[in-house]
Motif scaffolding. Structure first.
Motif, PDB file in Angstrom:
ATOM      1  N   TYR A 145      35.322  -9.184 -12.609  1.00 56.84           N
ATOM      2  CA  TYR A 145      34.445  -8.385 -11.771  1.00 56.84           C
ATOM      3  C   TYR A 145      35.585  -8.040 -10.507  1.00 56.84           C
ATOM      4  O   TYR A 145      35.714  -6.787 -10.132  1.00 56.84           O
ATOM      5  CB  TYR A 145      33.455  -9.209 -10.927  1.00 56.84           C
ATOM      6  N   LEU A 164      32.890  -1.468 -15.268  1.00 55.79           N
ATOM      7  CA  LEU A 164      32.794  -2.236 -14.059  1.00 55.79           C
ATOM      8  C   LEU A 164      31.143  -2.407 -13.784  1.00 55.79           C
ATOM      9  O   LEU A 164      30.876  -3.299 -13.371  1.00 55.79           O
ATOM     10  CB  LEU A 164      33.581  -1.370 -12.880  1.00 55.79           C
ATOM     11  N   THR A 167      29.894  -5.086 -15.983  1.00 54.02           N
ATOM     12  CA  THR A 167      30.153  -6.506 -15.264  1.00 54.02           C
ATOM     13  C   THR A 167      29.600  -6.619 -14.332  1.00 54.02           C
ATOM     14  O   THR A 167      29.009  -7.918 -13.946  1.00 54.02           O
ATOM     15  CB  THR A 167      31.763  -6.261 -15.158  1.00 54.02           C
ATOM     16  N   THR A 168      29.252  -5.771 -13.279  1.00 50.85           N
ATOM     17  CA  THR A 168      28.696  -5.980 -12.027  1.00 50.85           C
ATOM     18  C   THR A 168      26.960  -6.389 -12.357  1.00 50.85           C
ATOM     19  O   THR A 168      26.813  -7.126 -11.418  1.00 50.85           O
ATOM     20  CB  THR A 168      28.553  -4.715 -11.152  1.00 50.85           C
ATOM     21  N   TYR A 171      27.536  -9.974 -13.076  1.00 47.65           N
ATOM     22  CA  TYR A 171      28.189 -10.732 -11.827  1.00 47.65           C
ATOM     23  C   TYR A 171      26.788 -10.881 -10.827  1.00 47.65           C
ATOM     24  O   TYR A 171      26.822 -11.951 -10.268  1.00 47.65           O
ATOM     25  CB  TYR A 171      29.311  -9.903 -11.324  1.00 47.65           C
ATOM     26  N   GLN A 180      28.791 -13.434  -3.194  1.00 49.94           N
ATOM     27  CA  GLN A 180      29.087 -12.042  -3.658  1.00 49.94           C
ATOM     28  C   GLN A 180      29.535 -11.313  -2.314  1.00 49.94           C
ATOM     29  O   GLN A 180      30.348 -10.599  -1.750  1.00 49.94           O
ATOM     30  CB  GLN A 180      27.764 -11.360  -3.900  1.00 49.94           C
TER      31      GLN A 180
END
Length: 599
Positions: A145, A164, A167-168, A171, A180
């Protein structure tokens, strides 16, 4: 100059890997070597395999840009001991440093943004950017991330936008909300890093944050499922273990933060492991294991998400994206092909007094060349007239053509262009050039004087850009710069006072001249090679001569004393015995070139 029809743009000498690699090295101020068994950087030199064809495209140049940025801006000694003790710290340092150096190289060279984005696009296409899942180890997930966020949002590599986003999504499910928030603040500082030491400091802060959050996980009391009877009921077995009870006792001293609010709602939880709990129950499904959905079989010995990051082993961390690209480059190398690197020229010593004597010595010959060539050039540039279908002045001598339907009866002026030619003169200064000629002069003296006379004559002509380079010694140090393109011959005359030595590295010299010509703006490009014999490697010399010719560079060999050798190398060649022969032998050659006639 454009590539000829028989030579695609990607196959011209100007697009050859040695030329482009040398251009990148010179542009970024680093040393680039083509060849070797693997792509690598030692902090001073960048090595790229001899990759053939267009398989990698701009990704190769993006790799060079990235590694050049490391060589220019990274202090490789910073944090060595700390990184050896903490793999997570090392991973974060690499991520922050990659972001910093790429931003720095783009500031200096805005065009680098395109090639760096090309690397990102290539990595996405090849599957080298790992998109995490809920089974990915938390360390690899957090690192992925950070990398994708910084590369996409801070560096500007939008080719990984989709990576991204994917992945976010993972995450935000796995990493606790409090982490976070804190990590977002730290990542926001990445754009202000000024040095490798700054990147290390920020990496330490991320590590400290992870440790603090791991401690909070340990202090957090274990949620009690709704179905579990009250621990005061003596008829029911006690749930949990001694460790779980310890966590409950610690819970009374927990920090007053967002996690306390999550604990207050624990009665609504479906059950999580004791260490991975968060306001969202995000610790479920991590690589180290988590509680089952019902929570009845929860393994309270499992560490929380943040502790898993601290305990991660080597294989749990995100793989270095650059290593994947290096492996691809290594697999695409043609190890059977001869490896050529564009040499770096040393500047010949400038003996001013001797240089002034040389100028006087060749003044007569250079003056004749200059006056005659300039006269031809000026005559070719004078206004002429061309017929046209429109204009203000009729050409009465063409009016009769109207009968045949030819309406080009107007007289229009036509201004011819200047020569627009870059000429690079290579002079052989090997030991054999010390041979004495019947005239009483040494061969190298004839060659040297011829080169100076020619350069002096050419530099006075508008639109002509001459350069002179000597080649000798060996392939490790084959060329000496005497006059570069754009420099004045008179200011460098003392550099012509050079003594012969060593071998005849003509191949390397021609590569160097092609590289220098690639930087000139003139449309027409010529290489004149003045020599008395064969190069050290006839085969490779023939190859580079032919490649230059296919690329539109006009190659001319000038044999001193004997023309047999140059005739076998160059399609166009001449022979001279003394500097006075320039009037007869070079005049037609240069007049054709400078007035626009093909050699």
């Amino acid at each position: 100059m454009t590539a000829t029809a028989s030579c695609p743009a990607s196959q011209t000498i100007f697009a050859a890997l040695p030329i482009v690699a040398a251009a990148y090295g010179e542009k970024f101020g680093v040393k680039v070597i083509v060849g070797g068994q693997q792509a690598m950087t030692d902090g001073q030199t960048i090595v790229v395999p001899n990759v053939q064809g267009d398989r990698f495209g701009d990704a190769l140049w993006g790799y060079l840009t990235h590694e050049a940025a490391h060589v220019r801006f990274t202090d490789f000694g910073v944090g060595k001991d700390e990184v050896a003790r903490s793999a997570f710290l090392g991973a974060m340092l690499n991520i922050f440093e990659d972001c910093r150096i790429e931003r720095e190289i783009i500031k200096l060279y805005p065009g680098a943004a395109r090639t760096l984005n090309a690397v990102a696009a290539y990595m996405v296409a090849q599957g080298h950017y790992q998109i995490p899942t809920r089974d990915t180890h938390p360390a690899g997930l957090l690192e992925a991330y950070c990398l994708y966020f910084l590369q996409c949002k801070v560096v500007g590599q939008h080719a990984i936008e989709d990576t991204l986003v994917a992945t976010t999504a993972v995450y935000e499910q796995v990493i606790p909300k409090g982490v976070q928030v804190r990590l977002a603040v730290l990542l926001g500082r990445a754009g202000q890093l000024k040095s490798t030491a700054d990147a290390l400091v920020l990496s330490r802060e991320v590590l400290r944050m992870v440790k603090e959050e791991a401690q909070k996980e340990q202090k957090k009391p274990k949620p009690v499922p709704q179905s579990q009877p009250s621990p005061q009921d003596p008829t029911q077995p006690q749930a949990g273990s001694g460790d779980a009870g310890g966590q409950d006792s610690d819970g009374g001293d927990a920090d007053a933060d967002a996690d306390a609010d999550a604990d207050a709602d624990a009665g609504n939880a479906q059950g999580t492991d004791s260490g991975g709990s968060s306001a969202q129950g995000s610790g479920q499904g991590t690589a180290a294991g988590s509680a089952s959905a019902g929570g009845d079989d929860a393994d309270t010995s499992n560490p929380g998400v943040m502790q898993q990051i601290l305990d991660a082993e080597a294989d749990d961390h995100l793989k270095d994206k650059t290593e994947a690209l290096r492996a691809d480059l290594n697999s695409g190398a043609d190890r059977s092909a001869s490896v050529i690197n564009v040499p770096t020229a040393l500047e010949a010593m400038n003996h001013q007094a001797s240089g002034e004597m040389l100028i006087k010595q060749v003044a007569s010959a250079s003056s004749r060349i200059q006056s005659q060539l300039m006269g031809l050039v000026q005559a070719s540039q004078r206004n002429g007239y061309a017929p046209g279908r429109h204009g203000r002045h009729l050409d009465t001598n063409r009016l009769h053509r109207l009968v045949s339907g030819d309406t080009r009866v107007f007289r229009r002026s036509a201004q011819r262009k200047h020569p627009d030619t870059a000429v690079h003169v290579l002079v052989d200064m090997s030991s054999s050039m010390a041979t004495l000629m019947p005239s009483g002069q040494h061969v190298y003296q004839v060659a040297r004087d011829a080169a100076m006379a020619l350069a002096l004559g050419l530099e006075k002509i508008n639109g002509v850009n001459p350069a002179v380079t000597f080649f000798c010694k060996n392939s490790r140090q084959p060329v000496w710069s005497v006059v570069k393109h754009g420099q004045k011959v008179s200011r460098n005359a003392g550099r012509f006072c050079f003594s012969p030595m060593g071998c005849t590295p003509m191949t390397e010299a021609i590569w160097y001249s092609a590289f220098e010509l690639s930087k000139t703006r003139e449309q027409r490009k010529m290489v004149l090679v003045v020599t008395d014999g064969e190069p050290d490697n006839v085969g490779t010399c023939q190859q580079v001569v032919q490649r230059c010719q296919r690329s539109g560079i006009e190659m001319v060999g000038i044999g001193v004393g004997s023309g047999a050798a140059v005739a076998g190398l160059f399609a166009s060649s001449i022979q001279i015995e003394s500097v006075n022969d320039l009037k007869h032998t070079l005049f037609q050659l240069m007049s054709d070139a400078l007035t626009g006639v093909a050699v």
